[in-house]
Design a protein around this motif. Structure first.
Motif, PDB file in Angstrom:
ATOM      1  N   SER A   1      -1.849  64.225  35.315  1.00 12.96           N
ATOM      2  CA  SER A   1      -3.180  63.754  35.817  1.00 12.96           C
ATOM      3  C   SER A   1      -3.978  63.361  34.608  1.00 12.96           C
TER       4      SER A   1
ATOM      5  N   GLY B   1      -3.422  59.396  33.841  1.00 14.69           N
ATOM      6  CA  GLY B   1      -4.033  58.889  34.927  1.00 14.69           C
ATOM      7  C   GLY B   1      -4.177  57.381  34.912  1.00 14.69           C
TER       8      GLY B   1
ATOM      9  N   ASN C   1      -8.849  62.602  38.973  1.00 12.97           N
ATOM     10  CA  ASN C   1      -7.593  63.389  38.875  1.00 12.97           C
ATOM     11  C   ASN C   1      -7.203  63.992  40.207  1.00 12.97           C
TER      12      ASN C   1
ATOM     13  N   VAL D   1      -5.855  59.667  41.605  1.00 13.45           N
ATOM     14  CA  VAL D   1      -4.380  59.927  40.689  1.00 13.45           C
ATOM     15  C   VAL D   1      -3.400  60.673  41.341  1.00 13.45           C
ATOM     16  N   PHE D   2      -4.279  61.819  42.120  1.00 13.01           N
ATOM     17  CA  PHE D   2      -3.067  62.349  42.883  1.00 13.01           C
ATOM     18  C   PHE D   2      -2.586  61.662  44.141  1.00 13.01           C
TER      19      PHE D   2
END
Lengths: 227, 589
Positions: free
Chosen positions: B59, B63, B325, B329-330
């Protein structure tokens, strides 16, 4: 669209000729279907399998000489044929490097009435015009003949030299048939007092057999085995 | 032509016990799955730490790569919608869609978003409302940004990933006759090597990622269902045996549905699922703050469009935070990790659609439906929090699944709506689970779209078993983290997929020609001369029946008294020549 179709397929069309003692007599058109030198054409063109040759002509966008006195020809032999459905599979006897597109074989199943088609062939090869012509048309109908052959009728008047050439579905970009001839409705009425047989009319409708018959020959030859 | 090809492949591979497996992919995937589950259960804390470190590093350091990739793919997919390839039909020009448009949408939607939407539709706007990265928490501005982020995470980007993978798979399988398998997508780049070890690795990765994605969300999901159930019904405890029973039940229905196949089982459940979900949404819309929701829907759309470029490329570069993150990004990693599964399923059900239809159906329609859903649930929750009794934000932070029921309780008739919600949750689970097993079946059967029943049962049951084992042994979260970490290699694969699909499309209709290397050819030279045309032009064999062909003489005899016009056209000569034609053989002896 039509231009792209023509450019894609012109290079795959070759003149089909027969060696008659040092000179070659024109028969019709054949087209490449496989990188190892296989071609499809109409079976009735190659009913005599001796002395068959194919001639490649320039397919670029430059002006080409309309006729050649001498041509360099590649011998071919008939490896598979299906006389009932009028398709034959030829193979070049020489080892020539050939590139074919990733996919170009369609199916007559993809043709619907009204679809834009293009046929390619050496229309006037008998008259010494050694150039493949691109002719557009649309699909008129799909019919089954009395011997149960799937035929595509299209509304252009193919010339004698077009026989054996590819019929291409323009929006699909794939070959869907093998040009077989002009449609000739046989006016035969049997069992009636006033039966008659009129001579064939030259219609402006032509017909092609479904490429599936050609694909079947290729499969019989084992051309799809590693796929 | 393509159908018959698969048929022969099937015959060739059918052997003992009517199995049809790709040996490498099937057995390696099964072994890797069992191995990983075993390792995770026995070394839970070590594995958990390891995966968390990996996921954290991915992440933090990649990212930007995820954000960039998602936007790149969205742009590519939209360019396909308007581009010149839009009229290519999956399956060739004559292909007819296998499913009705409504049935198709239902299946797309059920497989693509499913369960997450149910929980996060309520929870995610609340999270962003109370902890907003771009606005003062708890303000109207925060509410607007909260809905905007939720739209971003559930909107065009995830569906564009699914559309890309689905389109690439469908195109290479249905139009190019390659097996319906992730490896086929790379044919223009790898050529025949897709059948070798590289292809096997790609397929094994897809299988394992799909299995872990589906099985872990099944495992985590039943915990959430259990939480919801015991919140609703006091007599139901929150423990492993209830959850195991739920897994068993869901697996049973999913197995039944996979065995019944796409046409009856999966399609039926998807449609049921969508109908019940729509009923639930309508219920909330009508009994909730209707006017507020309708206002919000329009405004949210506007805010989404307005902020689209900046928000979808936002990388918190100038804020010293790591909010992104944990969220954007998750999500991106999550959608990418799921894309082989959902894309494959979408491809399987999209035969016969044109590319333009496909993108409208996979990108635009589900996005709008998702937006409506998120607005109905999220804005109802926001309304309660901002103008009503409140307390939802707290409920969300305590327990995400329960928050849905807390929200429903604040509306009238909550007894009924809660039961409906539970039904929707369970059917969503079943539809994710059965489509997941179907996808694994197809990949491990080497691309056979109708794999044998025994294999379908095997994978459906293995999925339940993996979920149950992880539930009992621990490690659900760890393995889910691992599944999301596979998003990074898959993101690279997806970029390759764009390029490969582009090449495939360019080469499909035009673009490639025939090449005949005759330059160096020294063949015999021949003189040419004019020739007579073939006498058999316009083959009689096609127009006359066989009985007539045998009696050529009688049938071909010209009319006794021909009309003058007839003669002038030289027709009788022609008919003479056709008489001399040798009788068509008809090929039948």
């Amino acid at each position: 669209m039509l231009q792209g179709t023509s450019q894609k397929f012109r290079g795959g069309c070759l003149m089909l000729v027969r060696d008659t003692e040092g000179a070659v007599g024109f028969l019709g058109t054949a087209f490449l279907v496989h990188g190892s030198g296989y071609l499809l054409t109409a079976a009735h063109l190659v009913s005599k399998p001796e002395g068959l040759l194919v001639v490649a002509t320039a397919s670029g966008d430059e002006y080409q000489p309309m006729t050649f006195d001498r041509v360099s020809a590649i011998p071919v032999s008939v490896v598979q044929q299906d006389i009932a459905h009028d398709v034959a599979l030829l193979k070049m006897e020489q080892d020539i490097s050939i590139g074919v597109p990733d996919d170009f074989l369609g199916s007559g199943a993809n043709v619907r009435s009204g679809a834009s088609l293009m046929s390619l062939g050496y229309s006037f090869g008998h008259e010494q015009l050694h150039t493949a012509l691109s002719v557009s048309s649309f699909a008129s109908a799909k019919i089954r003949s009395p011997n149960d052959t799937q035929l595509i009728l299209f509304d252009t008047m193919v010339q004698d030299g077009d026989t054996g050439g590819p019929l291409i579905h323009v929006t699909d970009g794939h070959i869907v048939g093998i040009v077989s001839g002009r449609f000739e409705p046989a006016e035969v009425v049997r069992g009636s007092a006033d039966w008659e047989r009129r001579p064939a009319r030259d219609t402006n409708i032509s017909y092609a057999v479904d490429i599936d018959y050609g694909v079947a020959l290729m499969r019989a030859e084992g051309l799809f085995e590693n796929a | 032509m393509h159908d018959t090809e698969t048929d022969t492949a099937e015959e060739g591979q059918t052997g003992l016990f009517k199995l049809d497996v790709h040996p490498w992919v099937f057995f390696s995937s099964a072994a890797i799955i069992v191995l990983f589950v075993g390792l995770t259960i026995f070394f839970e804390s070590t594995v958990d730490n390891l995966f968390n470190v990996v996921q954290g590093a991915v992440s933090t350091y990649a990212g930007w790569f995820f954000v960039g990739t998602m936007n790149l793919i969205l742009i590519y997919v939209i360019s396909l919608l308007f581009g010149r390839f839009g009229d290519i039909r999956l399956g060739g020009e004559g292909a007819k869609p296998e499913f009705s448009t409504l049935g198709w949408f239902a299946m797309l939607f059920s497989a693509g978003m499913g369960i997450g939407l149910l929980f996060y539709g309520v929870a995610e706007p609340m999270f962003h409302y109370v902890a907003s990265p771009l606005a003062e928490p708890g303000t109207p501005a925060a509410a607007r940004v909260a809905m905007d982020f939720t739209f971003l995470h559930w909107g065009l980007h995830p569906w564009s990933i699914y559309a890309l993978v689905g389109l690439a798979l469908g195109f290479f399988a249905f139009n190019k006759g390659l097996p319906l398998s992730i490896r086929s997508v790379f044919y223009p780049l790898l050529g025949e090597r897709i059948y070798g070890p590289i292809g096997n690795v790609i397929d094994i990765m897809a299988t394992v990622a799909t299995m872990f994605g589906v099985a872990t969300s099944l495992g985590l999901g039943v915990q959430q269902v259990n939480a919801g159930l015991s919140h609703l019904l006091d007599f139901i405890p929150q423990n492993a045996s209830v959850q195991l029973a739920l897994i068993a039940g869901i697996t049973m229905i999913a197995t039944w549905s996979v065995v019944r196949g796409l046409d009856s089982g999966i399609k039926f459940l998807s449609q049921l699922n969508v109908v019940v979900a729509a009923a639930l949404m309508l219920f909330v819309l009508l009994l909730g703050p209707t006017l507020f929701i309708l206002n919000a829907f329009i405004e949210n759309l506007g805010v989404y469009v307005q902020n689209f470029p900046s928000l979808s490329t936002w990388n918190e570069t100038y804020n010293d935070t790591d909010w992104q993150n944990g969220w954007t990004v998750f999500y991106w990693g999550w959608w990418i990790a799921w894309s082989p599964f959902v894309g494959m399923f979408i491809a399987r059900v999209s035969y016969g659609r044109t590319i333009r239809e496909f993108i409208k159906g996979v990108l635009l329609v589900p996005t709008l439906v998702t937006f409506l859903w998120v607005t109905v649930f999220g804005d109802t929750a926001l309304h309660i929090e901002m103008f009503g009794d409140g307390g939802l934000a707290k409920a969300v932070q305590e327990n995400i699944p329960v928050s849905l029921f807390v929200m429903l309780e604040s509306l009238p008739l909550s007894e009924i709506s809660s039961v409906v919600a539970i039904i929707v949750i369970i059917t969503f689970f079943v539809t994710s689970s059965d489509s997941g097993s179907l996808v694994i079946d197809i990949i491990t059967a080497g691309g056979n779209t109708e794999p044998p029943v025994i294999q379908r049962v095997f994978w459906a049951l293995l999925e339940g078993a993996v979920a149950a084992a992880l539930l009992l042994g621990g490690g659900l979260v760890a393995l889910q983290t691992a599944a999301i970490s596979t998003g990074l290699p898959f993101a690279i694969i997806l970029i390759g997929m764009c390029w490969s699909l582009h090449l495939g499309l360019v080469h499909y209709k035009t673009g490639q020609g025939f090449e005949l290397g005759v330059q160096g050819y020294e063949g015999p030279e021949f003189k040419t001369h004019a020739t007579r045309k073939m006498p058999t032009f316009g083959r009689r064999q096609f127009w006359l029946t066989e009985s007539l062909q045998r009696r050529t003489g009688a049938a071909m005899r010209p009319r006794p008294t021909p009309s003058p016009a007839f003669q002038i056209e030289g027709a009788s000569i022609r008919s003479e020549s056709s008489k001399s034609t040798e009788p068509p053989t008809g090929g039948k002896t």
